[in-house]
Design a protein around this motif. Structure first.
Motif, PDB file in Angstrom:
ATOM      1  N   ALA A 155       0.829  -1.208   0.000  1.00 19.06           N
ATOM      2  CA  ALA A 155       0.000   0.000   0.000  1.00 19.06           C
ATOM      3  C   ALA A 155       0.865   1.261   0.000  1.00 19.06           C
ATOM      4  O   ALA A 155       0.538   2.243  -0.683  1.00 19.06           O
ATOM      5  CB  ALA A 155      -0.928  -0.011   1.213  1.00 19.06           C
ATOM      6  N   ILE A 156       1.959   1.243   0.753  1.00 17.89           N
ATOM      7  CA  ILE A 156       2.845   2.408   0.795  1.00 17.89           C
ATOM      8  C   ILE A 156       3.507   2.628  -0.561  1.00 17.89           C
ATOM      9  O   ILE A 156       3.668   3.772  -1.018  1.00 17.89           O
ATOM     10  CB  ILE A 156       3.889   2.248   1.914  1.00 17.89           C
ATOM     11  CG1 ILE A 156       3.189   2.333   3.268  1.00 17.89           C
ATOM     12  CG2 ILE A 156       4.970   3.323   1.808  1.00 17.89           C
ATOM     13  CD1 ILE A 156       4.081   2.061   4.453  1.00 17.89           C
ATOM     14  N   ILE A 157       3.891   1.548  -1.229  1.00 21.16           N
ATOM     15  CA  ILE A 157       4.470   1.680  -2.576  1.00 21.16           C
ATOM     16  C   ILE A 157       3.449   2.302  -3.523  1.00 21.16           C
ATOM     17  O   ILE A 157       3.786   3.161  -4.354  1.00 21.16           O
ATOM     18  CB  ILE A 157       4.943   0.300  -3.090  1.00 21.16           C
ATOM     19  CG1 ILE A 157       6.167  -0.158  -2.288  1.00 21.16           C
ATOM     20  CG2 ILE A 157       5.268   0.367  -4.582  1.00 21.16           C
ATOM     21  CD1 ILE A 157       6.573  -1.595  -2.561  1.00 21.16           C
ATOM     22  N   GLU A 158       2.178   1.893  -3.405  1.00 22.27           N
ATOM     23  CA  GLU A 158       1.118   2.483  -4.228  1.00 22.27           C
ATOM     24  C   GLU A 158       1.023   3.994  -3.971  1.00 22.27           C
ATOM     25  O   GLU A 158       0.863   4.791  -4.897  1.00 22.27           O
ATOM     26  CB  GLU A 158      -0.209   1.804  -3.905  1.00 22.27           C
ATOM     27  CG  GLU A 158      -1.347   2.149  -4.834  1.00 22.27           C
ATOM     28  CD  GLU A 158      -1.227   1.496  -6.197  1.00 22.27           C
ATOM     29  OE1 GLU A 158      -1.869   1.995  -7.140  1.00 22.27           O
ATOM     30  OE2 GLU A 158      -0.484   0.505  -6.328  1.00 22.27           O
ATOM     31  N   TYR A 159       1.140   4.371  -2.710  1.00 22.69           N
ATOM     32  CA  TYR A 159       1.136   5.795  -2.355  1.00 22.69           C
ATOM     33  C   TYR A 159       2.336   6.508  -2.992  1.00 22.69           C
ATOM     34  O   TYR A 159       2.195   7.604  -3.569  1.00 22.69           O
ATOM     35  CB  TYR A 159       1.175   5.956  -0.833  1.00 22.69           C
ATOM     36  CG  TYR A 159       1.517   7.343  -0.366  1.00 22.69           C
ATOM     37  CD1 TYR A 159       0.577   8.365  -0.386  1.00 22.69           C
ATOM     38  CD2 TYR A 159       2.810   7.637   0.089  1.00 22.69           C
ATOM     39  CE1 TYR A 159       0.898   9.647   0.033  1.00 22.69           C
ATOM     40  CE2 TYR A 159       3.138   8.915   0.512  1.00 22.69           C
ATOM     41  CZ  TYR A 159       2.182   9.920   0.483  1.00 22.69           C
ATOM     42  OH  TYR A 159       2.517  11.198   0.890  1.00 22.69           O
ATOM     43  N   GLN A 160       3.505   5.906  -2.905  1.00 27.94           N
ATOM     44  CA  GLN A 160       4.708   6.543  -3.448  1.00 27.94           C
ATOM     45  C   GLN A 160       4.618   6.713  -4.963  1.00 27.94           C
ATOM     46  O   GLN A 160       5.051   7.741  -5.504  1.00 27.94           O
ATOM     47  CB  GLN A 160       5.937   5.723  -3.063  1.00 27.94           C
ATOM     48  CG  GLN A 160       6.238   5.774  -1.572  1.00 27.94           C
ATOM     49  CD  GLN A 160       7.437   4.938  -1.172  1.00 27.94           C
ATOM     50  OE1 GLN A 160       7.817   3.983  -1.872  1.00 27.94           O
ATOM     51  NE2 GLN A 160       8.053   5.274  -0.043  1.00 27.94           N
ATOM     52  N   LEU A 161       4.029   5.733  -5.646  1.00 29.44           N
ATOM     53  CA  LEU A 161       3.897   5.819  -7.099  1.00 29.44           C
ATOM     54  C   LEU A 161       2.962   6.947  -7.520  1.00 29.44           C
ATOM     55  O   LEU A 161       3.085   7.488  -8.622  1.00 29.44           O
ATOM     56  CB  LEU A 161       3.385   4.486  -7.662  1.00 29.44           C
ATOM     57  CG  LEU A 161       4.358   3.299  -7.592  1.00 29.44           C
ATOM     58  CD1 LEU A 161       3.651   2.010  -8.000  1.00 29.44           C
ATOM     59  CD2 LEU A 161       5.577   3.552  -8.472  1.00 29.44           C
ATOM     60  N   ASN A 162       2.015   7.287  -6.649  1.00 31.65           N
ATOM     61  CA  ASN A 162       1.028   8.309  -6.977  1.00 31.65           C
ATOM     62  C   ASN A 162       1.237   9.618  -6.214  1.00 31.65           C
ATOM     63  O   ASN A 162       0.395  10.521  -6.297  1.00 31.65           O
ATOM     64  CB  ASN A 162      -0.381   7.777  -6.681  1.00 31.65           C
ATOM     65  CG  ASN A 162      -0.785   6.673  -7.628  1.00 31.65           C
ATOM     66  OD1 ASN A 162      -1.199   6.909  -8.756  1.00 31.65           O
ATOM     67  ND2 ASN A 162      -0.653   5.429  -7.167  1.00 31.65           N
ATOM     68  N   HIS A 163       2.337   9.710  -5.498  1.00 28.44           N
ATOM     69  CA  HIS A 163       2.569  10.858  -4.611  1.00 28.44           C
ATOM     70  C   HIS A 163       2.552  12.183  -5.363  1.00 28.44           C
ATOM     71  O   HIS A 163       1.912  13.148  -4.923  1.00 28.44           O
ATOM     72  CB  HIS A 163       3.905  10.674  -3.877  1.00 28.44           C
ATOM     73  CG  HIS A 163       4.259  11.812  -2.983  1.00 28.44           C
ATOM     74  ND1 HIS A 163       5.141  12.818  -3.353  1.00 28.44           N
ATOM     75  CD2 HIS A 163       3.838  12.133  -1.741  1.00 28.44           C
ATOM     76  CE1 HIS A 163       5.253  13.681  -2.372  1.00 28.44           C
ATOM     77  NE2 HIS A 163       4.480  13.291  -1.382  1.00 28.44           N
TER      78      HIS A 163
END
Length: 335
Positions: A243-251
Motif C-alpha cells: 500500500a505504501i508503494i502504491e502511495y509513493q507511485l502516486n505521490h
C-alpha cells in the motif's frame, strides 16, 4: 492484548522499511479494518474472537507505523450503521471496547513514554455512559502527548460528521460568534471531528470491498486510496508495504491535486470576501462606486475582522468539546 506492541522488525522487514523510507512516507494513514467477521467464519471462530483478532492486528500495525515514522493513524472502529447488527453482536463490541479502554488506562505509563495521543471521533452520546466515561478519561489523560496520534472513529459516519459540523456553524451564527457570510468550505473543515489532524495521505481498506462505507468522505478527497483483498486479521507487514508503494507511485499527482485545490479554495474565499465588501460599501455609499484604494483598505479590514470572528468561534467550539470530555471525567471522579 496491549494497545502498544513492543519489539523490533525482523531483518527483511528492517531492510524493506529502510528502502521505503528513501521515498515519500505518508504522515497520516487511515484504515477501514474490514473482514473480522469473515475471518471468524473462515476459521470456525465466534464473531467476538474475530473482532478480538482484529484489535490485535491493529496493535501490530501501529508497531509497523512506528518503525516507518508514520506519525498519525485513523481507524474505523465502529460505524453508526453497526448499531443495526444483532443485539448480541453490538453488546459484544461494546464490551470489547470497554475492555480495551480499561487496558489503555492501565498502560498509561507506556503511552506517555511513547508520546501517544488518543482521540476518539464520533457521536459518543450514542454509546453507553460507562463506555463514554472510559473514552473521555483516555482522551483527557493523553491530550498533551504529541509524538504520535491514534484517532479511533467510534459511533461514526462521515455524513453524520458533516451534518454535525453544519450544526456547529449554525450554533456559532445563533450565538453571534460568526456571520452567515463567514461560513465556508475551510470553516466546515475546522468544525469536523478531525479538525486537529491533517487529512490522511493514504487510506487503506481490507477484505476486498471497494467502497468507503461513509468513512472520511470529506477528508480523503485528495488521498491515495488502496483497496486490498486480505481480511484484516490476516493483514501482514508486506500488505502494508504494498500500500505504501502504491502511495509513493502516486505521490506527485496527489500533491499537485492538493495544491490546486488549496489555490482554488483560497481564490474562492477571496472572491467571497470581495463580494461582501462591495455589498457593504454600496450600502453605505448610497450606491456610489468607491475608489480602488478605499476598496482595498475595506477589504483588508474585513479580512482581519472575519479572521478574528472565526478564531473566537473556533476557540468557543473547542471549549465546548473539551468541556464535554471533562464533564464525563468529573462524573467518574464523583462516582
Amino acid at each position: 492484548m496491549s494497545w502498544i506492541r513492543e519489539g523490533e522488525l525482523n531483518f527483511f522487514q528492517k531492510l524493506t522499511a529502510s528502502v521505503l523510507k528513501e521515498g515519500p512516507i505518508p504522515k497520516h494513514v487511515a484504515f477501514i479494518m474490514d473482514g473480522n467477521r469473515r475471518f471468524a467464519q473462515k476459521n470456525n471462530l465466534e464473531r467476538e474472537e474475530g473482532h478480538m483478532q482484529g484489535f490485535n492486528k491493529l496493535a501490530e500495525t501501529l508497531r509497523w507505523c512506528k518503525h516507518l515514522n508514520i506519525q498519525e493513524v485513523t481507524v474505523y472502529a465502529f460505524s453508526i450503521e453497526n448499531f443495526k447488527r444483532t443485539k448480541d453482536e453490538v453488546e459484544g463490541l461494546m464490551e470489547l471496547a470497554r475492555q480495551k479502554f480499561v487496558r489503555l488506562l492501565e498502560e498509561m505509563d507506556k503511552l506517555e513514554s511513547h508520546g501517544v495521543c488518543i482521540r476518539v471521533l464520533g457521536d459518543l452520546n450514542m454509546l453507553p455512559l460507562d463506555l463514554q466515561q472510559l473514552i473521555a478519561e483516555s482522551v483527557v489523560r493523553t491530550r498533551n502527548h504529541n509524538k504520535c496520534f491514534l484517532n479511533v472513529c467510534f459511533a461514526y459516519t462521515s455524513r453524520h460528521e458533516i451534518a454535525n459540523a453544519i450544526r456547529e456553524m449554525a450554533w456559532g451564527v445563533e450565538k453571534g460568534l460568526i456571520r452567515p457570510s463567514d461560513v465556508s468550505e475551510a470553516l466546515l473543515s475546522e468544525c469536523l471531528y478531525t479538525n486537529n489532524s491533517p487529512n490522511p495521505d493514504l487510506l487503506i481498506r481490507t477484505s476486498g470491498e471497494v467502497r468507503l462505507s461513509d468513512f472520511l468522505l470529506w477528508q480523503t478527497s485528495h488521498s491515495c486510496v488502496v483497496f486490498q483483498s486480505v481480511l484484516w486479521p490476516e493483514y501482514s507487514f508486506w500488505n502494508f508495504c504494498q500500500a505504501i508503494i502504491e502511495y509513493q507511485l502516486n505521490h506527485s499527482s496527489i500533491q499537485r491535486a492538493r495544491e490546486l485545490h488549496q489555490e482554488r479554495q483560497a481564490l474562492a474565499q477571496l472572491e467571497a470576501e470581495r463580494a461582501c465588501v462591495a455589498q457593504q460599501m454600496q450600502h453605505h455609499g448610497n450606491g456610489k462606486p468607491a475608489d480602488t484604494q478605499r476598496q482595498q483598505e475595506a477589504l483588508q479590514q474585513y479580512i482581519v475582522c472575519r479572521e478574528e470572528r472565526v478564531q473566537d468561534f473556533l476557540e468557543a467550539l473547542k471549549h465546548k468539546r473539551d468541556s464535554f470530555f471533562k464533564d464525563l471525567c468529573s462524573q467518574v471522579s464523583h462516582a
